[in-house]
Design an enzyme around this catalytic site. Structure first.
Site, PDB file in Angstrom:
ATOM      1  CG  ASN A 243     -12.639  -0.953   3.327  1.00 57.16           C
ATOM      2  OD1 ASN A 243     -13.256  -1.317   4.550  1.00 57.16           O
ATOM      3  ND2 ASN A 243     -11.369  -0.274   3.445  1.00 57.16           N
TER       4      ASN A 243
ATOM      5  CG  HIS B  37      -8.419  -2.838  -2.670  1.00 57.18           C
ATOM      6  ND1 HIS B  37      -9.314  -2.110  -3.336  1.00 57.18           N
ATOM      7  CD2 HIS B  37      -8.401  -2.267  -1.659  1.00 57.18           C
ATOM      8  CE1 HIS B  37      -9.809  -1.152  -2.738  1.00 57.18           C
ATOM      9  NE2 HIS B  37      -9.229  -1.083  -1.718  1.00 57.18           N
TER      10      HIS B  37
ATOM     11  CG  ASP C 119      -2.036   0.926   0.929  1.00 56.98           C
ATOM     12  OD1 ASP C 119      -3.294   0.546   1.047  1.00 56.98           O
ATOM     13  OD2 ASP C 119      -1.791   2.345   1.100  1.00 56.98           O
ATOM     14  CB  ILE C 120       0.989   4.303  -2.357  1.00 61.78           C
ATOM     15  CG1 ILE C 120       2.020   5.284  -2.940  1.00 61.78           C
ATOM     16  CG2 ILE C 120      -0.677   4.999  -1.941  1.00 61.78           C
ATOM     17  CD1 ILE C 120       1.436   5.742  -4.108  1.00 61.78           C
TER      18      ILE C 120
ATOM     19  CD  GLU D 238     -10.020   6.559   0.174  1.00 63.78           C
ATOM     20  OE1 GLU D 238      -9.096   6.504  -0.189  1.00 63.78           O
ATOM     21  OE2 GLU D 238     -10.212   7.341   1.018  1.00 63.78           O
ATOM     22  CB  VAL D 239      -9.373   1.615  -5.134  1.00 67.76           C
ATOM     23  CG1 VAL D 239      -8.851   1.289  -6.403  1.00 67.76           C
ATOM     24  CG2 VAL D 239      -8.379   2.631  -4.445  1.00 67.76           C
TER      25      VAL D 239
ATOM     26  CG  HIS E 252      -6.872  -2.993   2.811  1.00 71.84           C
ATOM     27  ND1 HIS E 252      -6.035  -1.795   2.708  1.00 71.84           N
ATOM     28  CD2 HIS E 252      -8.066  -2.717   2.426  1.00 71.84           C
ATOM     29  CE1 HIS E 252      -6.713  -0.963   2.087  1.00 71.84           C
ATOM     30  NE2 HIS E 252      -8.140  -1.388   1.962  1.00 71.84           N
TER      31      HIS E 252
END
Ligand code: AMP
Length: 125
Positions: A97, A110, A39-40, A105-106, A112
């Protein structure tokens, strides 16, 4: 902005661009169906994102439409990534999520993977 997980897939999303090689990522793992990268903006000492290569908006979309092979690959890879990162003994958390109340958000599924410190309560109280 929070994702509406019922919308059609938008292939201009950030993870679609990473999959196409248009944006860089710090890759952790890759196979035919799965990519994982750091993760960025990590929220724990280890914060890895595991994504399917297929075009799925969310956990809901993936669990309904992905093939058995894609689902098996995603679940197996997620466990393997955590295992190979040495996270099993100290423990880790996985989280996906999905939609507005989750804060997704994306709009590309994904998972996590959080680890590296005690992670606290499952949700803010
Ligand atoms: P979510 O809120 O569940 O949709 O999580 C989106 C995650 O993607 C956040 O933890 C972001 O820090 C992460 N993220 C956004 N852009 C990138 C990127 N280019 N590379 C890696 N992680 C990213």
């Amino acid at each position: 902005m929070a994702v509406d997980a019922t919308q059609p897939y938008d292939d201009s999303n950030i993870f679609a661009r990473i999959l196409r090689g248009e944006l860089p990522s710090k890759k952790v793992y890759e196979d035919e169906h799965v990519l994982a990268f750091h993760d960025i903006n990590p929220l724990a000492p280890t914060h890895i994102l595991v994504i399917p290569k297929g075009a799925y908006v969310s956990w809901d979309d993936f669990s309904e439409k992905a093939s058995d092979a894609e689902i098996a690959a995603f679940v197996r890879a997620s466990g393997r990534i955590a295992r190979e990162a040495g996270l099993v003994e100290s423990g880790y958390r996985v989280l996906a999520n999905t939609g507005p109340n989750s804060g997704q958000e994306v709009p590309h599924l994904h998972l996590h993977v959080f680890a590296g410190r005690p992670l606290g309560p499952m949700l803010a109280r």
